[in-house]
Design a protein around this motif. Structure first.
Motif, PDB file in Angstrom:
ATOM      1  N   LEU A  21       0.829  -1.202   0.000  1.00  0.00           N
ATOM      2  CA  LEU A  21       0.000   0.000   0.000  1.00  0.00           C
ATOM      3  C   LEU A  21       0.866   1.255   0.000  1.00  0.00           C
ATOM      4  N   ALA A  22       1.894   1.269   0.843  1.00  0.00           N
ATOM      5  CA  ALA A  22       2.776   2.438   0.883  1.00  0.00           C
ATOM      6  C   ALA A  22       3.537   2.604  -0.429  1.00  0.00           C
ATOM      7  N   LEU A  23       3.978   1.496  -1.018  1.00  0.00           N
ATOM      8  CA  LEU A  23       4.696   1.575  -2.286  1.00  0.00           C
ATOM      9  C   LEU A  23       3.791   2.050  -3.418  1.00  0.00           C
ATOM     10  N   LYS A  24       2.551   1.628  -3.405  1.00  0.00           N
ATOM     11  CA  LYS A  24       1.641   1.995  -4.490  1.00  0.00           C
ATOM     12  C   LYS A  24       1.368   3.492  -4.504  1.00  0.00           C
ATOM     13  N   THR A  25       1.464   4.159  -3.366  1.00  0.00           N
ATOM     14  CA  THR A  25       1.265   5.610  -3.366  1.00  0.00           C
ATOM     15  C   THR A  25       2.340   6.330  -4.165  1.00  0.00           C
ATOM     16  N   ALA A  68      -5.028   5.174  -8.585  1.00  0.00           N
ATOM     17  CA  ALA A  68      -5.771   5.579  -7.388  1.00  0.00           C
ATOM     18  C   ALA A  68      -6.737   4.490  -6.966  1.00  0.00           C
ATOM     19  N   MET A  69      -7.399   3.840  -7.947  1.00  0.00           N
ATOM     20  CA  MET A  69      -8.338   2.772  -7.614  1.00  0.00           C
ATOM     21  C   MET A  69      -7.636   1.606  -6.924  1.00  0.00           C
ATOM     22  N   VAL A  70      -6.422   1.296  -7.383  1.00  0.00           N
ATOM     23  CA  VAL A  70      -5.658   0.226  -6.744  1.00  0.00           C
ATOM     24  C   VAL A  70      -5.349   0.604  -5.290  1.00  0.00           C
ATOM     25  N   VAL A  71      -4.960   1.860  -5.063  1.00  0.00           N
ATOM     26  CA  VAL A  71      -4.687   2.317  -3.699  1.00  0.00           C
ATOM     27  C   VAL A  71      -5.949   2.222  -2.840  1.00  0.00           C
ATOM     28  N   GLY A 103      -6.316  -0.075   0.329  1.00  0.00           N
ATOM     29  CA  GLY A 103      -6.670   0.572   1.588  1.00  0.00           C
ATOM     30  C   GLY A 103      -7.832  -0.125   2.267  1.00  0.00           C
ATOM     31  N   PHE A 104      -8.867  -0.527   1.505  1.00  0.00           N
ATOM     32  CA  PHE A 104      -9.994  -1.250   2.092  1.00  0.00           C
ATOM     33  C   PHE A 104      -9.534  -2.575   2.685  1.00  0.00           C
ATOM     34  N   THR A 153     -14.633   9.061   0.796  1.00  0.00           N
ATOM     35  CA  THR A 153     -14.491  10.460   0.376  1.00  0.00           C
ATOM     36  C   THR A 153     -13.469  10.591  -0.748  1.00  0.00           C
ATOM     37  N   ALA A 154     -12.319   9.932  -0.586  1.00  0.00           N
ATOM     38  CA  ALA A 154     -11.297   9.981  -1.635  1.00  0.00           C
ATOM     39  C   ALA A 154     -11.798   9.323  -2.915  1.00  0.00           C
ATOM     40  N   LEU A 155     -12.574   8.257  -2.792  1.00  0.00           N
ATOM     41  CA  LEU A 155     -13.111   7.571  -3.960  1.00  0.00           C
ATOM     42  C   LEU A 155     -14.108   8.454  -4.708  1.00  0.00           C
ATOM     43  N   VAL A 156     -15.008   9.105  -3.957  1.00  0.00           N
ATOM     44  CA  VAL A 156     -15.960  10.012  -4.595  1.00  0.00           C
ATOM     45  C   VAL A 156     -15.229  11.173  -5.246  1.00  0.00           C
TER      46      VAL A 156
END
Length: 685
Positions: free
Chosen positions: A102-106, A115-118, A122-123, A151-154
């Motif tokens: 997760l940290a690497l994907k950012t 962003a969708m992968v992150v 994250g979920f 919120t980030a997804l929307v």
């Protein structure tokens, strides 16, 4: 200008990409924070460094690292995970790896796909928090994390313009509220066939609590831990508990002594058996109660002395009794466990006459505690004690504890090799295990069989929900001695040194820090006690109604609804019927809304929603002509077709009464065919 105002101004001036990235990084950090205590130290440092690096790149508008750098970091993360856990499979290794990924994907946030992968990582990481804790604070923290990710997804689905995060948060909150009834229905009715938060093959991690061994001084460490060990609810017509001094919850029984450490008998551990040992006889009416046991990663079941019948456990678990009256489950308690039990306060246990098996309970290591051995020989040589038998020897030892200047303390210092000698003759102070160990050594030196029992003693009643709370600080050690014609008899020598520890629930407390002392001057002790009772009642309710909502309780719910012999198939049928009914009601509501609303107003609203997704939010009071002007100003000639369509829509509204009825259908088809500013056609109205 204040620092807070300056910070808000700085954040408001950031480019949207920078703002959105920093917000997402903050959500990721919030998700990972509860896992810090369960991750290797290097994992936390590595993930934090990656998030800070990504934040700096966003703040400075620097380019992201190359794929070669990301590949090297990925290899390093996998290699370090393998070196630490010897695998990448299982709970601990899997959580370590998912946090690093997760940290690497950012560092690879090039577009919406990344962003969708992150978001999905994250979920998944959010859910992994429940592998380690299902407590109410963890659930509340993950609820905040869920709103943050939504919120980030929307926000990611509004690619044009600079929509405020508050708007995305409102949309995310609405989505969560609309989905709450569905989640509640799934929770109540979805069949439970196994523990949800468990990963096979993982070794249970350690937890503060009783151990299968007792090193002199170890239980004193538990007295510094004020966390909850279990909660007890007494059943029956009145729910009245026995006197507080009789609340002895039996845990591991220790009979082997090497001079500093007491261990369980290997023979006792090997003879777990389901039938009640023949050497237990009970009298009187049993005491019924329900225990909610916190996870301690061991199979022990804490019950009051003495439980003849096995505790009633959830489906799939069985209880076994050892020859020394200790109950255990067929697997470690890795999650909150609720069970019912019956205990008989009046009982006799063990052989009534001396047998060769009792010889192991008088064994002592050679060459240790010579002064205690001399004291034992002196007491046995006393004609008055010899005439009184074993009971007289016990009474004499207890009298020595009461009158010999012995003290009950959390800080007795470090004991040396001769632990019993130091207690009886030098230090004359100790915690319960020091006292119990020295007493048992003295008894054995007088050829009286003795052993140590560890567990919990006492508890306090919560005034809010009526449950009795037993804490780790209530951990206790006492002795059992064998007396002819009586069998094993409980003797708590700590009561002779500090009667309040057993009879009046007076516990030694660790010295408070500066913060606790400062809070004590702000909040009165009574208010603090009440707030604590309320909070623990809330936690207990979470344990009872959420964590312990088992298949048995689901079936009980169906029985209350009229099902005679409910099964999991009935649960599925009821759930399917409820989902179908909800879908039908939703469809009916949608059709009613469509017929109730003016078709022209609905089409205008759809156009306004599409413009908002394109980055041009418009107030609902604007007419089509004003909307067309805003579109022209925002997008220029690229949106000429949209502006013209809005003008035709307004013209239709004020057309003569004889305007063709199919004109609105023509505008609707044109709406679907329009090329909107972002370059994507809208969904069908």
């Amino acid at each position: 200008m204040s620092s807070a105002t300056a910070l808000r101004s700085t954040l408001a001036a950031l480019p949207r990409d920078t703002r959105d990235t920093l917000f997402l990084l903050g959500v990721v950090a919030w998700i990972v924070a509860p896992l810090v205590g369960h991750l290797p130290g290097w994992t936390t440092a590595f993930a934090l460094a990656l998030l800070l690096w990504r934040g700096r790149l966003a703040w400075k508008a620097r380019p992201l690292p190359s794929r070669w750098v990301l590949g090297a970091l990925l290899v390093l993360a996998i290699g370090a995970t393998l070196a630490t856990h010897r695998t990448i499979v299982g709970r601990d290794a899997g959580v370590t790896l998912i946090v690093l990924l997760l940290a690497l994907k950012t560092l690879e946030l090039h577009g919406r796909r990344d962003a969708m992968v992150v978001f999905f990582l994250g979920f998944f990481t959010m859910l992994s928090n429940f592998f380690f804790s299902q407590s109410l604070p963890t659930a509340a923290a993950m609820l905040v994390a869920l709103l943050g990710l939504l919120t980030a997804l929307v926000n990611a689905h509004m690619p044009v313009g600079r929509p405020p995060l508050a708007q995305s948060l409102r949309t995310a909150g609405t989505m969560a509220l609309l989905g709450a009834p569905i989640m509640a229905a799934l929770f109540v009715l979805f069949p439970r066939v196994a523990p949800l938060w468990g990963v096979p093959g993982d070794q249970p991690s350690g937890r503060s609590g009783l151990s299968g061994e007792m090193r002199v001084g170890s239980i004193a460490e538990l007295a510094l831990d004020d966390s909850v060990a279990m909660r007890v609810r007494f059943l029956g017509p009145d729910g009245k508990p026995p006197p507080q001094s009789q609340l002895y919850f039996r845990g591991p029984v220790l009979s082997q002594f090497d001079g500093r450490e007491w261990l369980a008998s290997s023979a006792s551990n090997a003879r777990w058996q389901q039938p009640t040992p023949a050497q237990l006889s009970v009298e009187g009416t049993p005491l019924r109660y329900e225990v909610t046991l916190e996870p301690h990663q061991r199979p022990w079941l804490l019950v009051l002395d003495a439980a003849r019948e096995p505790p009633v456990l959830p489906e799939g678990m069985r209880a076994f009794m050892s020859a020394d009256l200790q109950w255990a489950a067929n697997r470690p308690v890795t999650s909150v466990l609720r069970y019912q039990a019956e205990s008989h306060p009046q009982f006799q246990h063990g052989p009534r006459q001396r047998t060769p098996l009792l010889a192991s309970y008088t064994a002592l290591p050679q060459g240790l505690n010579p002064r205690t051995l001399a004291l034992a020989a002196e007491m046995r040589a006393d004609p008055r004690l010899a005439q009184g038998g074993t009971q007289a020897l016990i009474d004499a030892a207890l009298a020595r504890l009461r009158t010999g200047g012995y003290a009950y303390t959390l800080e007795p210092g470090v004991y040396g090799e001769h632990t019993a000698d130091e207690f009886w003759f030098d230090r004359k102070e100790g915690f319960c295990e020091h006292i119990a160990s020295a007493f048992a050594v003295l008894m054995r030196a007088m050829d009286v069989p003795a052993r140590i029992v560890t567990g919990y003693q006492g508890g306090e009643r919560n005034s809010v929900d009526g449950y009795w709370t037993v804490r780790q600080s209530d951990a206790h050690a006492w002795t059992e001695v064998w007396i002819a014609d009586q069998g094993w008899v409980r003797v708590d020598p700590t009561g002779a040194v500090a009667p309040g520890r057993v009879g009046q629930f007076q516990r030694l407390r660790a010295p408070q820090g500066a913060f606790a002392n400062a809070m004590g001057t702000v909040i009165s002790p009574g208010l603090a006690q009440q707030l604590r009772a309320v909070w623990e009642a809330m936690n207990n309710g979470w344990n009872q109604w959420v964590l312990n909502y088992t298949q048995g309780r689901q079936l009980d719910l169906l029985r209350s609804l009229g099902f005679e012999s409910p099964s999991w198939q009935d649960l599925l049928r009821l759930l399917a019927g409820l989902v179908g009914l909800t879908a039908t009601a939703g469809a009916a509501w949608t059709l009613w809304e469509r017929h109730r609303m003016d078709p022209w107003v609905r089409l205008l609203g759809q156009a306004r929603e599409r413009l908002a997704r394109s980055g041009l939010p418009l107030p609902p009071h604007l007419p089509p002509r004003a909307m067309a002007e805003r579109v022209q100003a925002q997008f220029g000639t690229d949106a000429g077709a949209v502006s013209a369509w809005l003008l035709r829509l307004e013209q239709l509204r004020y057309a003569p009464a004889g305007a063709p009825a199919q004109a609105l259908g023509v505008l609707r088809r044109e709406f679907r065919a329009l090329r909107w500013p972002p370059g994507r056609a809208p969904k069908d109205p």
